[in-house]
Design an enzyme around this catalytic site. Structure first.
Site, PDB file in Angstrom:
ATOM      1  N   GLU A 271     -53.005  -0.055 -16.973  1.00 40.78           N
ATOM      2  CA  GLU A 271     -52.758   0.391 -18.349  1.00 40.78           C
ATOM      3  C   GLU A 271     -54.013   0.970 -18.988  1.00 40.78           C
ATOM      4  OE1 GLU A 271     -50.360  -1.323 -22.272  1.00 40.78           O
ATOM      5  OE2 GLU A 271     -50.776  -2.635 -20.557  1.00 40.78           O
ATOM      6  N   HIS A 292     -50.780 -11.753   6.672  1.00 42.78           N
ATOM      7  CA  HIS A 292     -49.735 -11.801   7.694  1.00 42.78           C
ATOM      8  C   HIS A 292     -48.688 -10.723   7.466  1.00 42.78           C
ATOM      9  CE1 HIS A 292     -50.841 -15.544   9.846  1.00 42.78           C
ATOM     10  NE2 HIS A 292     -51.462 -15.799   8.709  1.00 42.78           N
ATOM     11  N   LYS A 403     -41.267   2.441 -24.687  1.00 42.36           N
ATOM     12  CA  LYS A 403     -40.739   1.521 -25.703  1.00 42.36           C
ATOM     13  C   LYS A 403     -39.861   2.267 -26.706  1.00 42.36           C
ATOM     14  CE  LYS A 403     -44.647  -1.739 -25.711  1.00 42.36           C
ATOM     15  NZ  LYS A 403     -45.741  -2.278 -26.548  1.00 42.36           N
TER      16      LYS A 403
END
Length: 427
Positions: A271, A292, A403
Site C-alpha cells: 500500500e 517444503h 472503496k
C-alpha cells in the site's frame, strides 16, 4: 533488529547490488534521511508515524482498557491497518487470553466465530479512523446484535478507537463507551505502535510499555547512512534489487508466532510503495512450512525475487525424544529449535547457491521489545524506500477508488451510471 545483506550483493547474487552502487546510493539515503527527519520534526502526515515511540501515551491506553479488565478474549473489529498491527502483536506475544479479529466480511466466518465465543467474557474493540468504514461498521452491527440476542450488555464490553467525529464517535458518546483517539497524521498501516495496535494487546496483559521501548531503541538507531542504520540498509537494498529485476519480496519469518507479521508487512509494503507502476510485490511465506513448497520456485524458478528471512537468536526449545526408527539418527540429541535453525540455514544456503538474493533480519527473541523494534524498523525501511522511489508513500488512491465503487454498488444503478469506468466494465 540486525540486517545482513551479504547474500543480496552482486558478489553473491544475480540480480545483486554492486558494493560500488551502494556507496553511491548512500548519498541519496543521507538526503532521504534529512527529509524524513524534517517530516518527523514537523509532524507531517505519514512521517508522524515514526514519532510514535516518543508520543504514544501508554498510560491513556491502560486507562481506556481498564473497564474491560478480566476479559478472557478480545474481539477486534477493524480492517487493514486497523487490525493487522494489533494481530501481529497479539499473535507474536504471550497474552492472558485469546485475540480474535473480524477484518473481512465473510458471513460464514463472522457467524461461526460469534457462535463459538463466550460473549460474557469477550471484550469488543472496534476500530475505524473515520468511524464510517463500511466493512467495520457492518461487522460491528452484527456483533452488537449477537450480544443483544444473548442478553449480554455490549456497552459494558466495548472499546472504541476512532477520530474526533463520525458514526463511531457518536455511538461512543451516546452510550458513554471508553474511547481512544487514532493518532493524528498516521496512516492506518503505520499505526501498529499506536492506540490502534496496542489496545488489544494491553487488554490481554501484554507489556505494551516494553513494546514501545523496543521501538524507541530502533528509532534511536536511525542515522543518515545505510551502513549505520539496519532499517535503511533493508529499505535501500530492496529498492536497489527491484530496479535490477527482483520484483517480488518474500517475507519469510521462521517462527510460527510471526506468521501474521508477514501479512502486516505485505500490507505496509504494497500500500505504501505500489504507485506509478513501481514497487515490489510482497509475498507471504513461513519457514519451515513453505520451504517444503515455495522453495521449489525460489530455487529453480526465475531469479526475480528477494527473500527476506526473519529469525530470533534465542527462544524456548523442546528436545526431540529418542526413537528406535531407521534413518532418524541425525535427530539424536537434537531439539525442535535446532531442527528449525538447520532448516533455515539450509534454505538460506540453497538460495545463495543459485544466486537468488536474500536478506537475513535477526531479532534477539520473539518478545515485546524485539517485536516493537522489528515493526518500527520495517516502517522506517518502507518510508526510506518511498523516498528513493519518489512516490507518495502515505497515500493509497487505488484503495480509496475501490472503496468508493463498493459504496456505489451498494447504493444501486443510479450511482453506478455516474462512473464511466465501471459502466464500460459492466458492458
Amino acid at each position: 533488529m540486525d540486517v545482513d545483506i551479504g547474500n543480496a550483493l552482486a558478489s553473491a547474487a544475480s540480480p545483486g547490488v554492486p558494493r560500488s552502487y551502494l556507496d553511491r546510493l548512500d548519498a541519496r539515503v543521507a538526503d532521504a534521511h534529512e527529509r524524513i527527519e524534517r517530516g518527523m520534526a514537523d509532524g507531517e502526515f505519514g512521517y508522524a508515524a515514526l514519532n510514535l515511540p516518543e508520543r504514544v501515551d501508554t498510560g491513556a491506553i491502560r486507562d481506556a482498557v481498564a473497564p474491560l479488565d478480566g476479559a478472557e478474549a478480545v474481539l477486534t473489529v477493524g480492517i487493514g491497518g486497523s487490525a493487522l498491527g494489533a494481530a501481529t502483536l497479539t499473535d507474536a506475544l504471550d497474552t492472558e487470553g485469546e485475540a480474535y479479529y473480524l477484518d473481512n466480511v465473510d458471513p460464514a466466518q463472522v457467524s461461526d466465530l460469534l457462535d463459538d465465543l463466550d460473549l460474557e467474557s469477550t471484550a469488543v474493540n472496534v476500530v475505524s479512523r473515520s468511524g464510517t468504514t463500511a466493512e467495520t461498521l457492518a461487522n460491528f452491527l452484527v456483533v452488537r446484535d449477537a450480544y443483544e440476542a444473548r442478553d449480554v450488555d455490549w456497552t459494558e464490553r466495548t472499546l472504541v478507537t476512532t477520530g474526533e467525529s463520525g458514526n463511531l464517535r457518536d455511538l461512543a458518546d451516546e452510550h458513554d463507551l471508553p474511547v481512544l483517539p487514532v493518532p493524528e497524521g498516521v496512516p492506518g498501516r503505520f499505526s501498529a505502535l499506536s492506540t490502534v495496535g496496542l489496545a488489544p494487546a494491553a487488554i490481554l496483559g501484554v507489556d505494551v510499555e516494553t513494546v514501545v521501548e523496543g521501538a524507541r531503541r530502533e528509532r534511536e538507531s536511525l542515522a543518515g547512512s545505510l551502513y549505520e542504520t539496519p532499517a535503511y540498509a533493508y529499505g535501500a537494498i530492496a529498492y536497489a534489487l527491484d530496479a535490477r529485476g527482483a520484483n517480488a519480496n518474500v517475507a519469510m519469518p521462521y517462527h510460527e508466532s510471526l506468521e501474521t507479521y508477514a501479512e502486516w508487512y505485505a500490507q505496509l509494503h504494497a500500500e505504501s510503495l505500489g504507485k506509478d507502476g513501481l514497487g515490489q510485490t510482497p509475498v507471504r511465506a513461513l519457514g519451515a512450512t513453505d520451504q517444503h513448497s515455495q522453495l521449489q520456485l525460489y530455487r529453480a524458478g526465475p531469479n526475480d525475487k528477494l527473500v527476506t528471512f526473519v529469525r530470533a537468536r534465542d527462544g524456548p526449545d523442546v528436545p526431540i525424544p529418542e526413537a528406535d526408527l531407521d534413518g532418524l539418527d541425525y535427530l539424536a540429541d537434537s531439539t525442535l529449535g535446532g531442527l528449525r535453525d538447520a532448516e533455515f540455514e539450509a534454505t538460506e544456503a540453497s538460495l545463495a547457491d543459485v544466486g537468488l538474493p536474500n536478506v537475513r533480519v535477526t531479532i534477539d527473541r520473539v518478545d515485546a521489545a524485539s517485536v516493537g523494534g522489528l515493526l518500527y524498523g520495517m516502517e522506517a525501511a518502507v518510508v526510506l524506500a518511498g523516498e528513493l522511489y519518489d512516490v507518495e508513500t502515505f497515500t493509497q488512491p487505488a484503495v480509496e477508488w475501490g472503496k468508493e465503487v463498493a459504496r456505489d454498488l451498494l447504493r444501486g444503478a443510479d450511482a453506478l451510471d455516474e462512473k464511466e469506468t465501471l459502466r464500460v466494465t459492466r458492458e
